[in-house]
Design a protein around this motif. Structure first.
Motif, short mmCIF file in Angstrom:
data_model
loop_
_atom_site.label_atom_id
_atom_site.label_comp_id
_atom_site.label_asym_id
_atom_site.label_seq_id
_atom_site.Cartn_x
_atom_site.Cartn_y
_atom_site.Cartn_z
N UNK A 185 0.82 -1.21 0.00
CA UNK A 185 0.00 0.00 0.00
C UNK A 185 0.86 1.26 0.00
N UNK A 186 1.97 1.20 0.73
CA UNK A 186 2.86 2.37 0.79
C UNK A 186 3.43 2.66 -0.60
N UNK A 187 3.82 1.60 -1.31
CA UNK A 187 4.38 1.78 -2.66
C UNK A 187 3.37 2.42 -3.60
N UNK A 188 2.11 1.99 -3.51
CA UNK A 188 1.07 2.55 -4.40
C UNK A 188 0.90 4.04 -4.12
N UNK A 189 0.82 4.40 -2.83
CA UNK A 189 0.61 5.81 -2.47
C UNK A 189 1.79 6.66 -2.94
N UNK A 192 6.70 -4.66 15.22
CA UNK A 192 7.89 -5.51 15.22
C UNK A 192 8.96 -4.78 14.40
N UNK A 193 10.13 -4.61 14.98
CA UNK A 193 11.19 -3.86 14.28
C UNK A 193 11.53 -4.51 12.94
N UNK A 194 11.43 -5.85 12.87
CA UNK A 194 11.78 -6.53 11.61
C UNK A 194 10.76 -6.21 10.51
N UNK A 195 9.47 -6.08 10.89
CA UNK A 195 8.45 -5.71 9.89
C UNK A 195 8.73 -4.29 9.39
N UNK A 196 9.07 -3.40 10.32
CA UNK A 196 9.34 -2.00 9.96
C UNK A 196 10.53 -1.92 9.00
N UNK A 197 11.62 -2.61 9.32
CA UNK A 197 12.82 -2.49 8.51
C UNK A 197 12.64 -3.13 7.14
N UNK A 198 11.85 -4.22 7.07
CA UNK A 198 11.67 -4.83 5.75
C UNK A 198 10.81 -3.92 4.87
N UNK A 199 9.84 -3.23 5.47
CA UNK A 199 9.02 -2.28 4.70
C UNK A 199 9.90 -1.12 4.23
N UNK A 200 10.70 -0.59 5.14
CA UNK A 200 11.56 0.56 4.81
C UNK A 200 12.53 0.20 3.68
N UNK A 201 13.06 -1.01 3.74
CA UNK A 201 14.01 -1.45 2.71
C UNK A 201 13.34 -1.48 1.34
N UNK A 202 12.10 -2.05 1.32
CA UNK A 202 11.39 -2.14 0.03
C UNK A 202 11.08 -0.76 -0.53
N UNK A 203 10.91 0.24 0.36
CA UNK A 203 10.59 1.59 -0.09
C UNK A 203 11.85 2.39 -0.41
N UNK A 204 13.02 1.80 -0.15
CA UNK A 204 14.27 2.51 -0.42
C UNK A 204 14.55 3.61 0.58
N UNK A 205 14.10 3.41 1.81
CA UNK A 205 14.32 4.44 2.85
C UNK A 205 15.58 4.12 3.64
N UNK A 206 16.43 5.13 3.81
CA UNK A 206 17.62 4.96 4.65
C UNK A 206 17.18 4.81 6.11
N UNK A 207 17.95 4.03 6.87
CA UNK A 207 17.55 3.71 8.25
C UNK A 207 17.37 4.96 9.12
N UNK A 208 18.18 6.00 8.86
CA UNK A 208 18.10 7.19 9.71
C UNK A 208 16.81 8.00 9.48
#
Ligand code: UT7
Length: 338
Positions: free
Chosen positions: A242-246, A266-282
């Motif tokens: 959904x984030x990618x579509x928006x 869950x931190x792992x869910x957050x980081x896997x979503x962020x990675x797919x969106x190309x977001x830097x960890x900071x």
């Protein structure tokens, strides 16, 4: 009969202030080691959680909500009497009825407000945000208080190690107001519900299907029940989808976001979503280590963390994302205007 129609106006809605509250008492991973067969290493590695805040006996969802709302209104410089509507997202209302929004309205002295509760579990806050925004955008209201508040400890089985390590208590409130000249505020959203996921995450008893009885209490059916693996897999897929579509339909790239404020399950869910969106960890706001999963409270609590840590500023593009019981999924794009 002469009918006088009110002139129709349209406005853009923005978040003009944030306020949050967590109860002072801490429940650490070390405390949980004394209650169930778990350990700090497992909890930290699998979830990212180190501690959560838990209410004292007798403290309810409205108590946390009122504290958060008072701070929010003080930050906005707005009198409670001027609030026109209160939308409160929760799965742990003070009681089944009246709505917790009514109790909050009374305690706040918001004598000019109407309101209601909204039930969408972990997506409750972003759903309430969009509902509130529609009242601003239609011109119906100029000051809408949106609150996410949950006392998850009231529905957690502290003998079940698969759920009791995950949740905490907390609340966050935002004020929605019309944008000023040059402001953009809320930009776009995409929501999805999928009731086929109801069996994977629920509280079975206490509603009309299974009213409270000795049998439901004996069967521990007034607690959260979760198939963690099933929820995990769907959360990882749907939050990113959904984030990618928006982002795509607004022509925004992950790296253009000032920050990503996800639901904290869950931190792992957050980081896997962020990675797919190309977001830097900071750019990813994470405070699950301190609060655990506070259900409707997580996103406003994370907004507050972003502000306290100076990781968000006026004009930033911000993405909110959530996944939770229902299933409910939300993705929100906005420009930060505080
Ligand atoms: O916000 C609402 C939406 N909820 C979520 O998004 C939560 C989604 N689910 C999750 O975050 C994860 O599934 C959990 C954190 C709940 C569980 O993590 P997991 O990596 O999926 O673990 P698992 O359920 O596959 O369990 C792995 C092992 C099992 O032992 P065996 O069968 O391999 O021997 C569990 O019994 O870990 C065991 N286990 C624990 N061990 C120590 C489960 N809970 C615990 C625990 N401490 N608290």
């Amino acid at each position: 009969m002469s009918l006088t129609l009110k002139p129709r106006t349209t406005a853009r809605a923005k978040i003009s202030a944030v306020g949050t509250y967590v109860p002072p008492r801490l429940l650490t991973n070390a405390d949980l080691e004394k209650l169930v067969a778990t350990n700090d290493e497992w909890i930290t590695e699998r979830t990212g959680i180190r501690e959560r805040h838990i209410v004292d006996k007798g403290v309810a969802t409205s108590d946390l909500a009122v504290e958060a709302a008072r701070i929010c209104l003080a930050n906005a410089g707005v009198d409670a009497k001027d609030v026109e509507a209160i939308i409160l997202a929760t799965v742990t209302p003070d009681m089944l009825f009246p709505a917790t929004a009514c109790i909050v309205q009374d305690k706040l002295g918001a004598t000019g407000a109407w309101g209601f509760d909204l039930s969408a579990a972990c997506s409750g806050f972003p759903y309430a945000l969009q509902v509130g925004a529609k009242f601003i955008e239609s011109g119906a209201h100029k000051k809408v208080l949106v609150i996410g508040s949950d006392v998850m400890s009231s529905i957690i089985d502290y003998t079940d190690r698969t759920t009791c390590i995950l949740f905490g208590d907390g609340a966050g409130a935002v004020l929605l107001e019309p944008c000023e000249e040059g402001e953009i505020g809320l930009i776009d959203y995409l929501h999805e519900i999928d009731g086929s996921g109801a069996a994977a995450l629920n509280m079975p008893a206490g509603g009309s299907r299974l009213p409270a009885s000795h049998a439901t209490v004996d069967a521990r059916q007034h607690f959260v029940h979760q198939d963690g693996g099933a929820v995990y897999k769907t959360a990882v897929r749907k939050m990113a989808e959904l984030a990618e579509i928006v982002l795509q339909r607004n022509d925004v790239k992950g790296e253009e976001l000032g920050c990503f404020i996800p639901h904290q399950a869950n931190k792992r869910i957050i980081m896997s979503t962020a990675e797919r969106l190309g977001m830097a960890e900071d750019r990813v706001i994470i405070n699950i280590d301190r609060y655990g999963n506070t259900t409707a409270g997580t996103i406003p609590l994370a907004m507050n963390t972003a502000m306290q840590e100076n990781r968000i500023k006026k004009g930033d593009l911000v993405l909110l994302a959530s996944f939770g019981g229902g299933y409910t999924v939300a993705s929100t794009l906005l420009r930060w205007e505080i």
